[in-house]
Design an enzyme around this catalytic site. Structure first.
Site, PDB file in Angstrom:
ATOM      1  N   LYS A  46       0.820  -1.187   0.000  1.00 31.63           N
ATOM      2  CA  LYS A  46       0.000   0.000   0.000  1.00 31.63           C
ATOM      3  C   LYS A  46       0.868   1.256   0.000  1.00 31.63           C
ATOM      4  O   LYS A  46       0.386   2.361  -0.175  1.00 31.63           O
ATOM      5  CB  LYS A  46      -0.876   0.015   1.269  1.00 31.63           C
ATOM      6  N   GLY A  47       2.164   1.064   0.247  1.00 29.04           N
ATOM      7  CA  GLY A  47       3.060   2.191   0.502  1.00 29.04           C
ATOM      8  C   GLY A  47       3.135   3.236  -0.592  1.00 29.04           C
ATOM      9  O   GLY A  47       3.401   4.401  -0.323  1.00 29.04           O
ATOM     10  N   GLU A 102       7.263   2.519  -6.542  1.00 22.35           N
ATOM     11  CA  GLU A 102       7.532   1.947  -5.213  1.00 22.35           C
ATOM     12  C   GLU A 102       7.594   3.053  -4.159  1.00 22.35           C
ATOM     13  O   GLU A 102       7.911   4.203  -4.467  1.00 22.35           O
ATOM     14  CB  GLU A 102       8.883   1.220  -5.236  1.00 22.35           C
ATOM     15  N   ASP A 103       7.339   2.669  -2.904  1.00 23.94           N
ATOM     16  CA  ASP A 103       7.525   3.626  -1.816  1.00 23.94           C
ATOM     17  C   ASP A 103       9.013   3.767  -1.477  1.00 23.94           C
ATOM     18  O   ASP A 103       9.530   4.860  -1.336  1.00 23.94           O
ATOM     19  CB  ASP A 103       6.702   3.224  -0.566  1.00 23.94           C
ATOM     20  N   ASP A 106      14.957  -0.745  -0.681  1.00 22.33           N
ATOM     21  CA  ASP A 106      15.851  -0.950   0.452  1.00 22.33           C
ATOM     22  C   ASP A 106      16.894  -1.994   0.061  1.00 22.33           C
ATOM     23  O   ASP A 106      17.879  -1.673  -0.599  1.00 22.33           O
ATOM     24  CB  ASP A 106      14.988  -1.362   1.647  1.00 22.33           C
ATOM     25  N   PHE A 155      14.950   4.011   9.911  1.00 20.07           N
ATOM     26  CA  PHE A 155      13.583   3.630   9.578  1.00 20.07           C
ATOM     27  C   PHE A 155      12.717   4.887   9.492  1.00 20.07           C
ATOM     28  O   PHE A 155      12.726   5.715  10.396  1.00 20.07           O
ATOM     29  CB  PHE A 155      13.021   2.670  10.624  1.00 20.07           C
ATOM     30  N   ASP A 162       4.806   2.974   6.416  1.00 18.94           N
ATOM     31  CA  ASP A 162       4.176   2.644   7.693  1.00 18.94           C
ATOM     32  C   ASP A 162       5.142   2.039   8.691  1.00 18.94           C
ATOM     33  O   ASP A 162       6.214   1.535   8.343  1.00 18.94           O
ATOM     34  CB  ASP A 162       3.048   1.631   7.469  1.00 18.94           C
ATOM     35  N   ARG A 168       1.008   6.064   7.757  1.00 18.06           N
ATOM     36  CA  ARG A 168       1.032   6.234   6.295  1.00 18.06           C
ATOM     37  C   ARG A 168       0.496   7.600   5.891  1.00 18.06           C
ATOM     38  O   ARG A 168       0.914   8.172   4.895  1.00 18.06           O
ATOM     39  CB  ARG A 168       0.170   5.167   5.609  1.00 18.06           C
TER      40      ARG A 168
HETATM   41  P1  IMP Z   1      13.279  -4.411   0.010  1.00 14.21           P
HETATM   42  O1  IMP Z   1      13.834  -3.383  -0.955  1.00 14.21           O
HETATM   43  O2  IMP Z   1      12.870  -5.685  -0.654  1.00 14.21           O
HETATM   44  O3  IMP Z   1      14.193  -4.632   1.157  1.00 14.21           O
HETATM   45  O4  IMP Z   1      11.947  -3.929   0.685  1.00 14.21           O
HETATM   46  C1  IMP Z   1      11.409  -2.710   0.597  1.00 14.21           C
HETATM   47  C2  IMP Z   1      10.123  -2.747   1.388  1.00 14.21           C
HETATM   48  O5  IMP Z   1      10.376  -2.780   2.807  1.00 14.21           O
HETATM   49  C3  IMP Z   1       9.366  -1.477   1.133  1.00 14.21           C
HETATM   50  O6  IMP Z   1       8.454  -1.614   0.084  1.00 14.21           O
HETATM   51  C4  IMP Z   1       8.704  -1.225   2.473  1.00 14.21           C
HETATM   52  O7  IMP Z   1       7.450  -1.857   2.528  1.00 14.21           O
HETATM   53  C5  IMP Z   1       9.585  -1.844   3.499  1.00 14.21           C
HETATM   54  N1  IMP Z   1      10.480  -0.834   4.127  1.00 14.21           N
HETATM   55  C6  IMP Z   1      11.817  -0.762   4.015  1.00 14.21           C
HETATM   56  N2  IMP Z   1      12.316   0.261   4.712  1.00 14.21           N
HETATM   57  C7  IMP Z   1      11.279   0.887   5.294  1.00 14.21           C
HETATM   58  C8  IMP Z   1      11.166   2.056   6.152  1.00 14.21           C
HETATM   59  O8  IMP Z   1      12.136   2.761   6.513  1.00 14.21           O
HETATM   60  N3  IMP Z   1       9.906   2.392   6.527  1.00 14.21           N
HETATM   61  C9  IMP Z   1       8.800   1.687   6.156  1.00 14.21           C
HETATM   62  N4  IMP Z   1       8.858   0.591   5.355  1.00 14.21           N
HETATM   63  C10 IMP Z   1      10.094   0.194   4.921  1.00 14.21           C
HETATM   64 MG    MG Z   2       6.326  -1.815   0.448  1.00 12.93          MG
END
Ligand code: IMP
Ligand code: MG
Length: 181
Positions: A46-47, A102-103, A106, A155, A162, A168
């Site tokens: 949902k981000g 994407e939100d 990471d 974070f 969220d 959010r």
């Molecule tokens: P990755 O790139 O597969 O590690 O995952 C990214 C996902 O982790 C994002 O779409 C978010 O849902 C979640 N995420 C990573 N860092 C944060 C943060 O700082 N705040 C909130 N959600 C996060």
């Molecule tokens: Mg996400």
């Protein structure tokens, strides 16, 4: 929701004004690059919804939107990396110019999985637009075409992001206090 005296929040990283200004710049860049085309924004629930809708208000080429939902799991050692689609797109993306929204990127596991999955559906083009990028934690290398902001290794919440499904709806992006994450 706009006050900053919220328990758990340490400081504001990007204000509503900074976010708005940067989104307008990004939308202008996207509009230039998709001149003469229709861009299909694919949002990851949902981000990304706050970022995606804000972007669409400023993109000047025809826009379509669709959404997908994912679940991610940690393996037994706690490492991330297992992702699956929990809610698929409503429509085919074959022949479309897809911009995945994407939100935050990471580790890159989620994005790599989504790019592989969507690329297999024969879009005309496939690019990535993320609100936040935390490059310092990248484990798998993925190409990001458009990013609003690079962020430090903390974070963050707000503008779609969220903590336990909360925060959010903050209009700004804030860093969580370390003891709350
Ligand atoms: P990755 O790139 O597969 O590690 O995952 C990214 C996902 O982790 C994002 O779409 C978010 O849902 C979640 N995420 C990573 N860092 C944060 C943060 O700082 N705040 C909130 N959600 C996060
Ligand atoms: Mg996400």
């Amino acid at each position: 929701m706009s006050g900053v005296s919220i328990p758990g929040i340490e400081r504001v990283l990007f204000t509503e004004e900074q976010i708005d200004r940067r989104i307008r710049e990004l939308a202008a860049e996207i509009s230039r690059n998709y001149q003469g085309k229709t861009v299909k924004l694919v949002g990851v629930l949902k981000g990304s919804i706050y970022f995606l809708t804000a972007l669409t208000r400023h993109i000047e080429v025809p826009v379509k939107i669709d959404f997908l939902g994912i679940s991610s799991f940690s393996n037994k050692s706690g490492a991330p990396g297992v992702v699956r689609i929990a809610k698929d797109l409503d429509e085919s993306i074959e022949g479309e110019d897809v911009l995945l929204v994407e939100d935050i990127v990471d580790t890159g596991f989620t994005l790599r999985y989504l790019l592989q999955t969507l690329a297999g559906r024969a879009p005309n083009s496939l690019a990535v637009c993320t609100f936040l990028d935390r490059n310092s934690r990248r484990i798998v290398q993925v190409h990001v075409d458009y990013r609003c902001f690079e962020i430090p290794d903390r974070f963050v919440v707000g503008f779609g992001l969220d903590y336990n499904q909360l925060y959010r709806n903050l209009g700004y992006v804030a860093v969580m206090k370390p003891d709350r994450t």
